[in-house]
Design a protein around this motif. Structure first.
Motif, PDB file in Angstrom:
ATOM      1  N   PRO A  18       0.811  -1.231   0.000  1.00  0.00           N
ATOM      2  CA  PRO A  18       0.000   0.000   0.000  1.00  0.00           C
ATOM      3  C   PRO A  18       0.836   1.268   0.000  1.00  0.00           C
ATOM      4  N   PHE A  19       1.943   1.260   0.741  1.00  0.00           N
ATOM      5  CA  PHE A  19       2.806   2.436   0.781  1.00  0.00           C
ATOM      6  C   PHE A  19       3.433   2.718  -0.577  1.00  0.00           C
ATOM      7  N   GLY A  20       3.838   1.645  -1.285  1.00  0.00           N
ATOM      8  CA  GLY A  20       4.549   1.828  -2.540  1.00  0.00           C
ATOM      9  C   GLY A  20       3.696   1.746  -3.779  1.00  0.00           C
ATOM     10  N   ARG A  21       2.364   1.748  -3.631  1.00  0.00           N
ATOM     11  CA  ARG A  21       1.498   1.571  -4.796  1.00  0.00           C
ATOM     12  C   ARG A  21       1.706   2.674  -5.834  1.00  0.00           C
ATOM     13  N   SER A  22       1.721   3.911  -5.389  1.00  0.00           N
ATOM     14  CA  SER A  22       1.901   5.021  -6.332  1.00  0.00           C
ATOM     15  C   SER A  22       3.266   4.957  -7.003  1.00  0.00           C
ATOM     16  N   GLY A  23       4.284   4.583  -6.249  1.00  0.00           N
ATOM     17  CA  GLY A  23       5.618   4.461  -6.830  1.00  0.00           C
ATOM     18  C   GLY A  23       5.695   3.362  -7.866  1.00  0.00           C
ATOM     19  N   VAL A  24       5.039   2.236  -7.603  1.00  0.00           N
ATOM     20  CA  VAL A  24       5.023   1.142  -8.578  1.00  0.00           C
ATOM     21  C   VAL A  24       4.289   1.572  -9.847  1.00  0.00           C
ATOM     22  N   ILE A  25       3.205   2.327  -9.693  1.00  0.00           N
ATOM     23  CA  ILE A  25       2.490   2.828 -10.872  1.00  0.00           C
ATOM     24  C   ILE A  25       3.385   3.763 -11.684  1.00  0.00           C
ATOM     25  N   ARG A  78      -5.536   9.750  -7.307  1.00  0.00           N
ATOM     26  CA  ARG A  78      -6.596   9.092  -6.547  1.00  0.00           C
ATOM     27  C   ARG A  78      -6.047   8.332  -5.347  1.00  0.00           C
ATOM     28  N   ARG A  79      -4.763   7.944  -5.427  1.00  0.00           N
ATOM     29  CA  ARG A  79      -4.133   7.246  -4.312  1.00  0.00           C
ATOM     30  C   ARG A  79      -3.412   8.197  -3.372  1.00  0.00           C
ATOM     31  N   ALA A  80      -3.518   9.497  -3.619  1.00  0.00           N
ATOM     32  CA  ALA A  80      -2.750  10.455  -2.822  1.00  0.00           C
ATOM     33  C   ALA A  80      -3.220  10.540  -1.396  1.00  0.00           C
TER      34      ALA A  80
END
Length: 336
Positions: free
Chosen positions: A238-245, A327-329
């Motif tokens: 969950p923490f790295g979701r935006s980074g993976v995207i 949206r994940r911010a």
């Protein structure tokens, strides 16, 4: 009266407030010469980048309009590319299909493997092993495209017969994996090569994101009895979701615009095959690289028009990524 009581009941001294001049300087922003210079350079760099992007868009649009005005076919749906004939007939249907399909398959193959490697390096591998593995991944990111293309043509293509035969035997009934026994210079081979090429980019960015996970979150999960996988599933991912995207979008950008590797491996034809194993197809970048040298002025304008479509696709992909990240911010591992 007791002196200690008097001191306790006394009102606290007033908090000093900044002067009006200080508040005005703070509201104006940077006041030192170095701050003003840095602010101007930063702002100018951002504006200069926007100007360059606008200039590229104007150039591509102008040259594309010249080509499309002379096209006697439908630019979006024609399955043909004859720019040297009179009148010229060309379209981007095959190129758009090949570019999108090969990139999607490459992403489907590369992203899970890249995330798994990043998790292994950061949370499973011992320090003596994680360092060399990360170093090898970094080296793969520095390999030139033409080297990947030569490796794909000389090593990957000859060894794809077994995989193609297995897919045809068990999944040929779907039509997508039917194989007629030709040379394995197909969209699936190109997709596998692209997946190998974008794997280091996604892995490196995901690895750095996973390393930023607050240690107290993982320790709290472990203290509550969570297993290693549960810690990764509830805290790290969950923490790295935006980074993976973001990492995936960087890889997708390279897959969309890859040129020499695709041109070396693929046998281009202007038709769309239902099977991913049949030779043929093409991509925007491959078509531009293979035809630009021998193209007439009108043919170059046509290639520039196809480049404009690739430019628009790239902008749309980046815009979609920004929307997903926004949206994940609301999730922030540092504030959770």
């Amino acid at each position: 009266m007791d002196i200690s009581t008097q001191n306790t009941d006394a009102a606290p001294p007033p908090t000093p407030q900044p002067s009006v001049a200080v508040q005005k300087r703070a509201s104006r922003g940077a006041t030192r010469p170095g701050d003003r210079i840095f602010l101007g350079l930063s702002r100018g760099s951002g504006i200069f980048l926007l100007v360059i992007m606008a200039a590229i868009a104007v150039f591509l649009t102008y040259r594309a309009s010249l080509a499309i005005s002379k096209d006697h076919g439908n630019f979006l749906t024609t399955f043909e590319w004859n720019t040297n004939t009179i009148p010229p007939v060309f379209g981007i249907a095959v190129l758009a299909f090949g570019t999108v399909v090969s990139s999607i398959i490459a992403m489907a193959l590369a992203v899970p493997v890249a995330v798994a490697i990043a998790l292994f390096i950061t949370h499973y591998a011992p320090r003596r092993l994680s360092g060399p593995v990360a170093y090898v991944i970094d080296l793969l990111a520095a390999v030139p495209s033409i080297v990947y293309g030569l490796w794909g043509a000389l090593v990957l293509v000859p060894h794809m017969n077994g995989l193609f035969g297995w897919l045809d035997k068990y999944f040929g009934w779907t039509g997508i994996f039917s194989w007629q026994g030709g040379a394995p210079r197909s969209m699936l081979t190109v997709s596998i090569l692209l997946a190998i090429m974008i794997l280091p980019i996604i892995t490196n960015v995901s690895r750095e994101v996973f390393r930023q996970v607050p240690q107290m979150h993982e320790e709290a999960a472990l203290a509550l009895g969570a297993t290693r996988w549960e810690v990764i599933r509830m805290s790290v991912l969950p923490f790295g979701r935006s980074g993976v995207i973001s990492a995936s979008m960087l890889g997708l950008g390279r897959a969309l615009g890859e040129t020499m590797a695709v041109a070396t491996v693929l046998s281009p034809t202007f038709d769309i095959n239902a099977s991913l194993l049949d030779p043929g197809g093409g991509t925007f970048a491959q078509n531009i690289a293979s035809k630009f040298g021998e193209a007439t002025p009108d043919g170059r304008d046509a290639l520039i028009a196809s480049g404009l479509v690739l430019f628009v696709i790239t902008l749309l992909v980046n815009g979609a990524a920004r929307v997903i990240i926004a949206r994940r911010a609301e999730y922030s591992g540092a504030n959770a």
